[in-house]
Design a protein around this motif. Structure first.
Motif, PDB file in Angstrom:
ATOM      1  N   GLU A 117       0.824  -1.211   0.000  1.00  0.00           N
ATOM      2  CA  GLU A 117       0.000   0.000   0.000  1.00  0.00           C
ATOM      3  C   GLU A 117       0.857   1.260   0.000  1.00  0.00           C
ATOM      4  OE1 GLU A 117      -2.547  -0.430   3.350  1.00  0.00           O
ATOM      5  OE2 GLU A 117      -3.858  -1.924   2.394  1.00  0.00           O
ATOM      6  N   LEU A 118       1.923   1.253   0.804  1.00  0.00           N
ATOM      7  CA  LEU A 118       2.785   2.429   0.846  1.00  0.00           C
ATOM      8  C   LEU A 118       3.558   2.586  -0.457  1.00  0.00           C
ATOM      9  CD1 LEU A 118       3.800   4.846   2.314  1.00  0.00           C
ATOM     10  CD2 LEU A 118       5.442   3.402   3.554  1.00  0.00           C
ATOM     11  N   THR A 119       3.972   1.466  -1.041  1.00  0.00           N
ATOM     12  CA  THR A 119       4.640   1.533  -2.344  1.00  0.00           C
ATOM     13  C   THR A 119       3.725   2.172  -3.374  1.00  0.00           C
ATOM     14  OG1 THR A 119       5.972  -0.442  -1.875  1.00  0.00           O
ATOM     15  CG2 THR A 119       5.717   0.174  -4.187  1.00  0.00           C
ATOM     16  N   HIS A 120       2.450   1.781  -3.346  1.00  0.00           N
ATOM     17  CA  HIS A 120       1.456   2.361  -4.252  1.00  0.00           C
ATOM     18  C   HIS A 120       1.316   3.860  -4.010  1.00  0.00           C
ATOM     19  CE1 HIS A 120      -2.099   2.314  -6.849  1.00  0.00           C
ATOM     20  NE2 HIS A 120      -2.703   3.061  -5.943  1.00  0.00           N
ATOM     21  N   GLU A 121       1.279   4.279  -2.758  1.00  0.00           N
ATOM     22  CA  GLU A 121       1.164   5.707  -2.427  1.00  0.00           C
ATOM     23  C   GLU A 121       2.387   6.484  -2.902  1.00  0.00           C
ATOM     24  OE1 GLU A 121       0.321   6.349   1.679  1.00  0.00           O
ATOM     25  OE2 GLU A 121      -1.376   4.959   1.701  1.00  0.00           O
ATOM     26  N   ILE A 122       3.554   5.894  -2.745  1.00  0.00           N
ATOM     27  CA  ILE A 122       4.787   6.556  -3.197  1.00  0.00           C
ATOM     28  C   ILE A 122       4.749   6.774  -4.705  1.00  0.00           C
ATOM     29  CG2 ILE A 122       7.281   6.269  -3.490  1.00  0.00           C
ATOM     30  CD1 ILE A 122       7.244   4.720  -0.791  1.00  0.00           C
ATOM     31  N   LYS A 123       4.345   5.744  -5.440  1.00  0.00           N
ATOM     32  CA  LYS A 123       4.304   5.870  -6.897  1.00  0.00           C
ATOM     33  C   LYS A 123       3.229   6.851  -7.338  1.00  0.00           C
ATOM     34  CE  LYS A 123       4.284   1.361  -7.800  1.00  0.00           C
ATOM     35  NZ  LYS A 123       4.376   0.083  -8.580  1.00  0.00           N
ATOM     36  N   ASP A 124       2.105   6.887  -6.647  1.00  0.00           N
ATOM     37  CA  ASP A 124       1.067   7.867  -6.982  1.00  0.00           C
ATOM     38  C   ASP A 124       1.575   9.291  -6.761  1.00  0.00           C
ATOM     39  OD1 ASP A 124      -0.825   6.105  -7.853  1.00  0.00           O
ATOM     40  OD2 ASP A 124      -2.007   6.105  -6.004  1.00  0.00           O
ATOM     41  N   ALA A 125       2.285   9.506  -5.654  1.00  0.00           N
ATOM     42  CA  ALA A 125       2.850  10.832  -5.386  1.00  0.00           C
ATOM     43  C   ALA A 125       3.879  11.197  -6.444  1.00  0.00           C
ATOM     44  CB  ALA A 125       3.475  10.864  -3.992  1.00  0.00           C
ATOM     45  N   ALA A 126       4.669  10.214  -6.877  1.00  0.00           N
ATOM     46  CA  ALA A 126       5.670  10.461  -7.916  1.00  0.00           C
ATOM     47  C   ALA A 126       4.998  10.814  -9.237  1.00  0.00           C
ATOM     48  CB  ALA A 126       6.566   9.240  -8.078  1.00  0.00           C
ATOM     49  N   ARG A 127       3.882  10.176  -9.543  1.00  0.00           N
ATOM     50  CA  ARG A 127       3.156  10.501 -10.787  1.00  0.00           C
ATOM     51  C   ARG A 127       2.606  11.926 -10.734  1.00  0.00           C
ATOM     52  NH1 ARG A 127       1.148   5.132  -9.839  1.00  0.00           N
ATOM     53  NH2 ARG A 127       2.243   3.656 -11.193  1.00  0.00           N
ATOM     54  N   ARG A 128       2.140  12.327  -9.580  1.00  0.00           N
ATOM     55  CA  ARG A 128       1.661  13.715  -9.443  1.00  0.00           C
ATOM     56  C   ARG A 128       2.814  14.688  -9.659  1.00  0.00           C
ATOM     57  NH1 ARG A 128      -1.481  11.204  -5.374  1.00  0.00           N
ATOM     58  NH2 ARG A 128      -0.012  11.752  -3.719  1.00  0.00           N
ATOM     59  N   GLN A 129       3.986  14.319  -9.181  1.00  0.00           N
ATOM     60  CA  GLN A 129       5.151  15.174  -9.387  1.00  0.00           C
ATOM     61  C   GLN A 129       5.557  15.205 -10.855  1.00  0.00           C
ATOM     62  OE1 GLN A 129       9.741  15.210  -7.982  1.00  0.00           O
ATOM     63  NE2 GLN A 129       8.271  14.931  -6.327  1.00  0.00           N
ATOM     64  N   LEU A 130       5.419  14.079 -11.546  1.00  0.00           N
ATOM     65  CA  LEU A 130       5.690  14.062 -12.982  1.00  0.00           C
ATOM     66  C   LEU A 130       4.807  15.070 -13.698  1.00  0.00           C
ATOM     67  CD1 LEU A 130       5.963  10.268 -13.947  1.00  0.00           C
ATOM     68  CD2 LEU A 130       7.831  11.921 -13.757  1.00  0.00           C
ATOM     69  N   ALA A 131       3.535  15.144 -13.277  1.00  0.00           N
ATOM     70  CA  ALA A 131       2.581  16.031 -13.939  1.00  0.00           C
ATOM     71  C   ALA A 131       2.918  17.502 -13.721  1.00  0.00           C
ATOM     72  CB  ALA A 131       1.170  15.743 -13.434  1.00  0.00           C
ATOM     73  N   THR A 132       3.482  17.827 -12.577  1.00  0.00           N
ATOM     74  CA  THR A 132       3.756  19.240 -12.272  1.00  0.00           C
ATOM     75  C   THR A 132       5.203  19.649 -12.534  1.00  0.00           C
ATOM     76  OG1 THR A 132       4.192  18.657  -9.942  1.00  0.00           O
ATOM     77  CG2 THR A 132       1.943  19.306 -10.533  1.00  0.00           C
ATOM     78  N   GLU A 133       6.137  18.712 -12.364  1.00  0.00           N
ATOM     79  CA  GLU A 133       7.559  19.066 -12.455  1.00  0.00           C
ATOM     80  C   GLU A 133       8.269  18.413 -13.636  1.00  0.00           C
ATOM     81  OE1 GLU A 133       8.848  21.294 -10.517  1.00  0.00           O
ATOM     82  OE2 GLU A 133       7.110  21.483  -9.192  1.00  0.00           O
ATOM     83  N   GLY A 134       7.728  17.304 -14.128  1.00  0.00           N
ATOM     84  CA  GLY A 134       8.401  16.567 -15.193  1.00  0.00           C
ATOM     85  C   GLY A 134       9.373  15.542 -14.629  1.00  0.00           C
ATOM     86  N   ALA A 135       9.728  14.562 -15.460  1.00  0.00           N
ATOM     87  CA  ALA A 135      10.593  13.469 -15.010  1.00  0.00           C
ATOM     88  C   ALA A 135      11.977  13.947 -14.601  1.00  0.00           C
ATOM     89  CB  ALA A 135      10.712  12.422 -16.118  1.00  0.00           C
ATOM     90  N   GLU A 136      12.476  14.980 -15.259  1.00  0.00           N
ATOM     91  CA  GLU A 136      13.827  15.476 -14.960  1.00  0.00           C
ATOM     92  C   GLU A 136      13.950  15.948 -13.511  1.00  0.00           C
ATOM     93  OE1 GLU A 136      16.513  15.558 -16.743  1.00  0.00           O
ATOM     94  OE2 GLU A 136      15.883  15.251 -18.824  1.00  0.00           O
ATOM     95  N   ARG A 137      12.851  16.459 -12.958  1.00  0.00           N
ATOM     96  CA  ARG A 137      12.896  17.039 -11.617  1.00  0.00           C
ATOM     97  C   ARG A 137      12.257  16.134 -10.569  1.00  0.00           C
ATOM     98  NH1 ARG A 137      11.265  23.251 -11.602  1.00  0.00           N
ATOM     99  NH2 ARG A 137      12.232  22.999  -9.551  1.00  0.00           N
ATOM    100  N   LEU A 138      12.021  14.893 -10.927  1.00  0.00           N
ATOM    101  CA  LEU A 138      11.484  13.948  -9.947  1.00  0.00           C
ATOM    102  C   LEU A 138      12.458  13.829  -8.777  1.00  0.00           C
ATOM    103  CD1 LEU A 138       9.323  11.829  -9.201  1.00  0.00           C
ATOM    104  CD2 LEU A 138      10.721  10.135 -10.407  1.00  0.00           C
TER     105      LEU A 138
END
Length: 229
Positions: free
Chosen positions: A14-35
């Protein structure tokens, strides 16, 4: 004791899923370069050292996101092929499924088919999920060949030289399908992703936007180009 391990495994998943969801939100706002793992940990209220136990580096997190994206896209393609009727209908259905998934998940599509992330080198674990769409399409060619509806265009050149060796991998996945059909299938696959990328990244604005009819016509022509009647 077994129940305790199961509970821990469930909590970790569950926490792994939450981490990846948060990372996807960051992709949407910052892009992969700034993950950033630190930024993800801040959003989740975790100390960064705890997150590193799940993903030791940014690249490990990127790899997990890339594999998830390839698998989600692959599942969409496979489901579309399975639920279609004739090989031509299956080809068109898979093409539509790729486009629809990309439109619904633009950041994830960009992660796997957009600009490479500086400093990141995809590991071998991404190869198998990356091939799921292509394998689904090769399965359609095999189905067309077996049912007698694969008609290679007479003007299709017979591959020679290095291309014969390069097409060998595809030939193993679609035995019996002529090499010249496999060559055209690779052309069609790159055209498919090119059209989706053009639409997603705004290159069709002012010409073929909205692209529904253009896409339907083009993928139909690609099916004929390959020889799927």
């Amino acid at each position: 004791m077994n129940a305790g391990r199961t509970a821990r495994d469930r909590a970790r998943a569950e926490l792994t899923h939450e981490i990846k969801d948060a990372a996807r939100r960051q992709l949407a706002t910052e892009g992969a370069e700034r993950l950033s793992l630190r930024a993800v940990s801040r959003e989740l209220g975790m100390v960064s050292s705890a997150l590193y136990r799940y993903f030791p580096s940014r690249d490990d997190l990127l790899t997990a996101l890339i594999i998830d994206a390839y698998n989600a896209l692959g599942l969409a393609a496979e489901t579309a092929a399975k639920n279609a009727g004739t090989p031509r209908e299956a080809w068109l259905a898979v093409c539509r499924a790729v486009r629809i998934w990309a439109i619904k998940h633009p950041q994830e599509y960009a992660l796997i088919y957009g600009s490479p992330v500086a400093g990141y080198k995809a590991p071998e674990s991404t190869i198998e999920p990356a091939g799921r769409v292509a394998i689904a399409l090769l399965g359609i060619l095999s189905q067309a060949q077996a049912s007698g509806v694969l008609a290679p265009p007479e003007d299709a050149p017979e591959p020679s030289g290095l291309m014969v060796e390069q097409l060998g991998v595809l030939a193993e996945l679609a035995p019996g399908v002529p090499l010249k059909v496999l060559a055209r299938a690779m052309i069609a696959l790159t055209q498919l992703y090119g059209m989706v990328s053009f639409e997603l990244f705004g290159q069709l604005v002012g010409t073929m936007d909205p692209a529904d009819e253009f896409f339907a016509d083009a993928t139909g022509q690609l099916a004929t180009f390959i020889g799927i009647d």
